[in-house]
Write an enzyme that holds these catalytic residues in place. Structure first.
Site, PDB file in Angstrom:
ATOM      1  N   ARG A  80       0.830  -1.196   0.000  1.00 54.56           N
ATOM      2  CA  ARG A  80       0.000   0.000   0.000  1.00 54.56           C
ATOM      3  C   ARG A  80       0.870   1.254   0.000  1.00 54.56           C
ATOM      4  O   ARG A  80       1.974   1.258   0.528  1.00 54.56           O
ATOM      5  CB  ARG A  80      -0.929   0.022   1.216  1.00 54.56           C
ATOM      6  CG  ARG A  80      -2.154  -0.861   1.071  1.00 54.56           C
ATOM      7  CD  ARG A  80      -3.074  -0.743   2.263  1.00 54.56           C
ATOM      8  NE  ARG A  80      -2.457  -1.308   3.447  1.00 54.56           N
ATOM      9  CZ  ARG A  80      -1.926  -0.599   4.421  1.00 54.56           C
ATOM     10  NH1 ARG A  80      -1.953   0.728   4.372  1.00 54.56           N
ATOM     11  NH2 ARG A  80      -1.375  -1.185   5.448  1.00 54.56           N
ATOM     12  N   TYR A 208      -1.713  -3.420  -6.879  1.00 59.19           N
ATOM     13  CA  TYR A 208      -1.444  -4.246  -5.707  1.00 59.19           C
ATOM     14  C   TYR A 208      -2.480  -4.128  -4.591  1.00 59.19           C
ATOM     15  O   TYR A 208      -2.815  -3.007  -4.169  1.00 59.19           O
ATOM     16  CB  TYR A 208      -0.061  -3.902  -5.129  1.00 59.19           C
ATOM     17  CG  TYR A 208       0.361  -4.936  -4.122  1.00 59.19           C
ATOM     18  CD1 TYR A 208       0.914  -6.141  -4.543  1.00 59.19           C
ATOM     19  CD2 TYR A 208       0.143  -4.748  -2.774  1.00 59.19           C
ATOM     20  CE1 TYR A 208       1.266  -7.123  -3.643  1.00 59.19           C
ATOM     21  CE2 TYR A 208       0.487  -5.726  -1.857  1.00 59.19           C
ATOM     22  CZ  TYR A 208       1.053  -6.915  -2.300  1.00 59.19           C
ATOM     23  OH  TYR A 208       1.378  -7.880  -1.399  1.00 59.19           O
ATOM     24  N   LYS A 217      -9.609  -2.188   1.770  1.00 55.05           N
ATOM     25  CA  LYS A 217      -9.351  -1.035   2.638  1.00 55.05           C
ATOM     26  C   LYS A 217     -10.121   0.207   2.186  1.00 55.05           C
ATOM     27  O   LYS A 217     -10.611   0.977   3.010  1.00 55.05           O
ATOM     28  CB  LYS A 217      -7.855  -0.716   2.668  1.00 55.05           C
ATOM     29  CG  LYS A 217      -6.958  -1.901   2.956  1.00 55.05           C
ATOM     30  CD  LYS A 217      -7.201  -2.510   4.308  1.00 55.05           C
ATOM     31  CE  LYS A 217      -6.117  -3.547   4.608  1.00 55.05           C
ATOM     32  NZ  LYS A 217      -6.306  -4.196   5.884  1.00 55.05           N
ATOM     33  N   HIS A 237     -10.683  -2.193  11.643  1.00 53.65           N
ATOM     34  CA  HIS A 237      -9.592  -3.040  11.132  1.00 53.65           C
ATOM     35  C   HIS A 237      -9.376  -4.183  12.123  1.00 53.65           C
ATOM     36  O   HIS A 237      -8.379  -4.208  12.845  1.00 53.65           O
ATOM     37  CB  HIS A 237      -8.338  -2.168  10.993  1.00 53.65           C
ATOM     38  CG  HIS A 237      -7.232  -2.799  10.213  1.00 53.65           C
ATOM     39  ND1 HIS A 237      -5.906  -2.459  10.395  1.00 53.65           N
ATOM     40  CD2 HIS A 237      -7.247  -3.739   9.241  1.00 53.65           C
ATOM     41  CE1 HIS A 237      -5.169  -3.158   9.563  1.00 53.65           C
ATOM     42  NE2 HIS A 237      -5.942  -3.943   8.856  1.00 53.65           N
ATOM     43  N   SER A 259      -1.516  -3.743  10.064  1.00 52.25           N
ATOM     44  CA  SER A 259      -1.227  -4.711   9.009  1.00 52.25           C
ATOM     45  C   SER A 259       0.044  -5.497   9.327  1.00 52.25           C
ATOM     46  O   SER A 259       1.013  -4.938   9.836  1.00 52.25           O
ATOM     47  CB  SER A 259      -1.034  -3.980   7.681  1.00 52.25           C
ATOM     48  OG  SER A 259      -2.196  -3.277   7.338  1.00 52.25           O
ATOM     49  N   CYS A 261       0.695  -7.810  11.546  1.00 52.16           N
ATOM     50  CA  CYS A 261       1.015  -8.044  12.958  1.00 52.16           C
ATOM     51  C   CYS A 261       0.346  -9.312  13.472  1.00 52.16           C
ATOM     52  O   CYS A 261       0.185  -9.483  14.685  1.00 52.16           O
ATOM     53  CB  CYS A 261       0.584  -6.857  13.816  1.00 52.16           C
ATOM     54  SG  CYS A 261       1.628  -5.408  13.611  1.00 52.16           S
ATOM     55  N   ASP A 286      -9.535  -9.625   8.979  1.00 50.06           N
ATOM     56  CA  ASP A 286      -8.983  -8.291   8.702  1.00 50.06           C
ATOM     57  C   ASP A 286      -9.940  -7.139   9.019  1.00 50.06           C
ATOM     58  O   ASP A 286      -9.497  -6.103   9.489  1.00 50.06           O
ATOM     59  CB  ASP A 286      -8.572  -8.213   7.226  1.00 50.06           C
ATOM     60  CG  ASP A 286      -7.685  -7.010   6.917  1.00 50.06           C
ATOM     61  OD1 ASP A 286      -6.850  -6.654   7.767  1.00 50.06           O
ATOM     62  OD2 ASP A 286      -7.826  -6.424   5.835  1.00 50.06           O
ATOM     63  N   ARG A 375       1.766 -12.297  -0.663  1.00 51.21           N
ATOM     64  CA  ARG A 375       0.410 -12.551  -0.166  1.00 51.21           C
ATOM     65  C   ARG A 375      -0.218 -13.788  -0.772  1.00 51.21           C
ATOM     66  O   ARG A 375       0.125 -14.186  -1.886  1.00 51.21           O
ATOM     67  CB  ARG A 375      -0.472 -11.344  -0.520  1.00 51.21           C
ATOM     68  CG  ARG A 375      -0.047 -10.041   0.149  1.00 51.21           C
ATOM     69  CD  ARG A 375      -0.659  -9.897   1.502  1.00 51.21           C
ATOM     70  NE  ARG A 375      -0.115  -8.785   2.267  1.00 51.21           N
ATOM     71  CZ  ARG A 375      -0.715  -8.293   3.352  1.00 51.21           C
ATOM     72  NH1 ARG A 375      -1.842  -8.815   3.788  1.00 51.21           N
ATOM     73  NH2 ARG A 375      -0.161  -7.304   4.033  1.00 51.21           N
TER      74      ARG A 375
HETATM   75  O1  SAT Z   1      -2.664  -4.500   0.839  1.00 53.60           O
HETATM   76  S1  SAT Z   1      -3.665  -4.650   1.894  1.00 53.60           S
HETATM   77  O2  SAT Z   1      -4.084  -3.333   2.374  1.00 53.60           O
HETATM   78  O3  SAT Z   1      -4.815  -5.342   1.392  1.00 53.60           O
HETATM   79  C1  SAT Z   1      -2.992  -5.533   3.177  1.00 53.60           C
HETATM   80  C2  SAT Z   1      -2.792  -4.767   4.404  1.00 53.60           C
HETATM   81  O4  SAT Z   1      -2.061  -3.799   4.421  1.00 53.60           O
HETATM   82  O5  SAT Z   1      -3.396  -5.142   5.437  1.00 53.60           O
HETATM   83 MN    MN Z   2      -5.306  -5.253   7.188  1.00 56.98          MN
END
Ligand code: SAT
Ligand code: MN
Length: 590
Positions: A80, A208, A217, A237, A259, A261, A286, A375
């Protein structure tokens, strides 16, 4: 006519509002073709075959990884981009100091120039999707337009996408408009814009994850948090996990962590052998949408239908369910490859990489073989621990809310907030070391209130007030906790084993909720004494446990002074009740 009732209405005819919007985007972007997504398995197979022919996807070893594929993103497009992510509200104060802001008209004009003609020679895909169970009154819908077939494949897994979603949109009337193009994947021409007042998203220049899968998000957190404030709920979140105790009772927790963690691991927790009789069920890994119920409790749905999880570190010891889950029908992004075409990543205990995540011969001098933010995308239904209640239209009742960060020091293993108001301060005080999930320096501690710093679609001051309002409305509010699985000793070694052993901490929380577990009061909240935790079979020394459960008043005074300075940035939007909670904590520490 009996037969006509069975004939399917062509998708473009289902919703005039969607069709009009698609037409206006077609005129702007000039695609070669338009594909409306039905959401069928056959459609996903055809898109996959097309990407395989074009070389964008690679099939993985069908013997060990049937139905699995590898996608390599552009090397400059792997996470991100928070510095290019904007909230565009008419008033800058509504976006708040927690967001980058741009005037909506200026942002639209800028994006219009980027989108103009950008789909020439490409296919424009229309993806109607529903965030949440399709029959849930708590679910909300959107439409993503994209020129990336890879994004389509991800959205088909991550959301309820296709005809049923468009039917719901035609019925509901409103939907979030998400326009996306990979553009030229040029980091200099990349923006992720949000227009909460218009329920619209415009994303350009990245293919991405969170930049491009707009249901995640962008919609389910940034736009939804705004919608939630207007409508009286919370978009957070948070993972959602159900824990069944040896007596057979199941309670649900919703846990917010930044993110990368360990949300997915906690959501798929495997109870250790030394705690027999416990079971864990995943509702979400998530995002949680939390609604006050008529019974005075907080009820949660997971708006997503799949997992977009961090691959490195996944192995049978850390997360057996995830390890099993991603061996079939999984889309891998930016992992390494073995000589026999199996995916490989750091943390696997067998195999070795031949090619790194960029497809180059693996050379340890160039860094890890799999990208640290590589991922997996996989359907939630592949999870052996998927909760039988994950698709309940009304959601699941939440007994406890948990905030957690990645902190070497300061934050103890766990503490309990005094009440909801104090819990809002605890959430607002969250700080964590940065990870590879976002572009930028890794490992620096930053403020991340409620793990929402990159995701709250409006001013944090208003957001905390909204949290306080929701709490005031709940006759049976969940208790609120803070955890830190990442405390280290003087040599940098983790003090707590984490993973399945985290159940001991969660079990203490649930016993507290049932009025059954002890604790001692500290200046920052209630902590378990070592004897209050079930430590049977736990391999942690008495000294380490004592350190994990200690509040160092000196460090905390510094922490709270920093927090006061940080909260001060929100000026008149900062709720007085939050300042009062802060003052109370300061007094206790003095
Ligand atoms: O790239 S994402 O935002 O989907 C993954 C994350 O940062 O939690
Ligand atoms: Mn996340």
């Amino acid at each position: 006519m009996a037969t006509a009732a069975h004939a399917l209405t062509p998708l473009p005819q289902l919703s005039g509002a969607v069709a009009d919007w698609v037409n206006s985007v077609r005129e702007l972007t000039q695609p070669r073709a338009i594909h409306w997504c039905e959401g069928t398995d056959a459609e996903a197979r055809e898109l996959t075959a097309q990407l395989l022919r074009g070389g964008e996807l690679k099939a993985l070893n069908p013997e060990y990884f049937p139905g699995c594929h590898l996608y390599r993103s552009a090397p400059s497009d792997v996470a991100r981009v928070e510095h290019l992510t904007y909230i565009c509200t008419r008033s800058q104060d509504d976006a708040g100091p927690n967001n980058h802001w741009m005037d909506p008209q200026q942002a639209h004009a800028k994006m219009r120039e980027l989108f103009r003609g950008c789909m020439r020679g490409r296919t424009l895909y229309v993806i109607p999707y529903c965030m949440g169970p399709i029959d849930s009154p708590l679910a909300r819908c959107g439409v993503e337009i994209t020129d990336s077939a890879y994004v389509v494949l991800n959205m088909l897994i991550m959301t309820r996408a296709g005809r049923a979603a468009l039917e719901r949109i035609a019925h509901d009337g409103d939907f979030v408009r998400g326009l996306h193009s990979v553009g030229e994947l040029d980091p200099e021409r990349r923006f992720i814009m949000h227009f909460p007042e218009e329920l619209a998203i415009e994303s350009f220049g990245s293919g991405y994850g969170g930049n491009a899968l707009l249901g995640k998000k962008c919609h389910a957190l940034r736009i939804a948090s705004w919608q939630a404030r207007t409508e009286g709920w919370l978009a957070e979140h948070m993972l959602i996990v159900g824990l069944q105790n040896p007596r057979g009772e199941t309670h649900y927790l919703a846990c917010a962590f930044p993110s990368a963690c360990g949300k997915t691991n906690l959501a798929m927790l495997i109870p250790p052998d030394s705690l027999p009789g416990w079971r864990a069920f995943t509702v979400g890994d998530d995002i949680a949408w939390l609604h006050p119920g008529e019974d005075g409790r907080l009820w949660a749905i997971n708006p997503e239908a799949g997992y977009f999880g961090v691959v490195p570190g996944t192995n049978p010891e850390t997360n057996r369910n995830a390890y099993e889950m991603i061996r079939r029908d999984t889309l891998f992004t930016n992992v390494a490859l073995t000589a026999d075409n199996q995916p490989w990543w750091e943390g696997l205990t067998s195999g070795k990489p031949l090619l790194d995540w960029q497809g180059r011969p693996y050379d340890p001098a160039r860094g890890p073989a799999a990208h640290p933010n590589s991922r997996f995308t996989v359907s939630a239904r592949r999870n052996p621990g998927y909760s039988p209640h994950a698709e309940d239209a009304g959601g699941v009742p939440i007994s406890a809310l948990v905030f957690g960060g990645r902190r070497r020091e300061v934050a103890p293993l766990v503490y309990e907030a005094r009440d909801w108001k104090h819990g809002v301060l605890v959430g607002a005080s969250l700080a964590s070391e940065t990870t590879a999930a976002a572009v930028g320096q890794v490992g620096v501690t930053r403020r991340d209130p409620m793990a929402m710093q990159p995701f709250c679609g409006y001013n944090f001051g208003d957001y905390w007030q909204h949290w306080l309002n929701i709490g005031a409305q709940l006759a049976r509010p969940p208790r609120i906790y803070h955890v830190n699985w990442f405390r280290r000793d003087a040599h940098g070694k983790f003090l707590w084993p984490g993973y399945g052993e985290n159940l001991r901490v969660l079990a203490w929380m649930l016993d507290r909720c049932a009025g059954k577990a002890g604790a001692s009061e500290s200046a920052v909240g209630w902590l378990p004494r070592p004897a209050d935790l079930d430590t049977r079979g736990l391999n942690v020394g008495a000294d380490a446990l004592a350190a994990l459960l200690t509040v160092d008043a000196g460090l905390w005074r510094k922490e709270v002074a920093e927090l006061r300075e940080y909260l001060g940035r929100f000026g008149s939007r900062l709720p007085a009740a939050l300042l009062a909670e802060l003052a109370s904590t300061e007094q206790r520490l003095a």
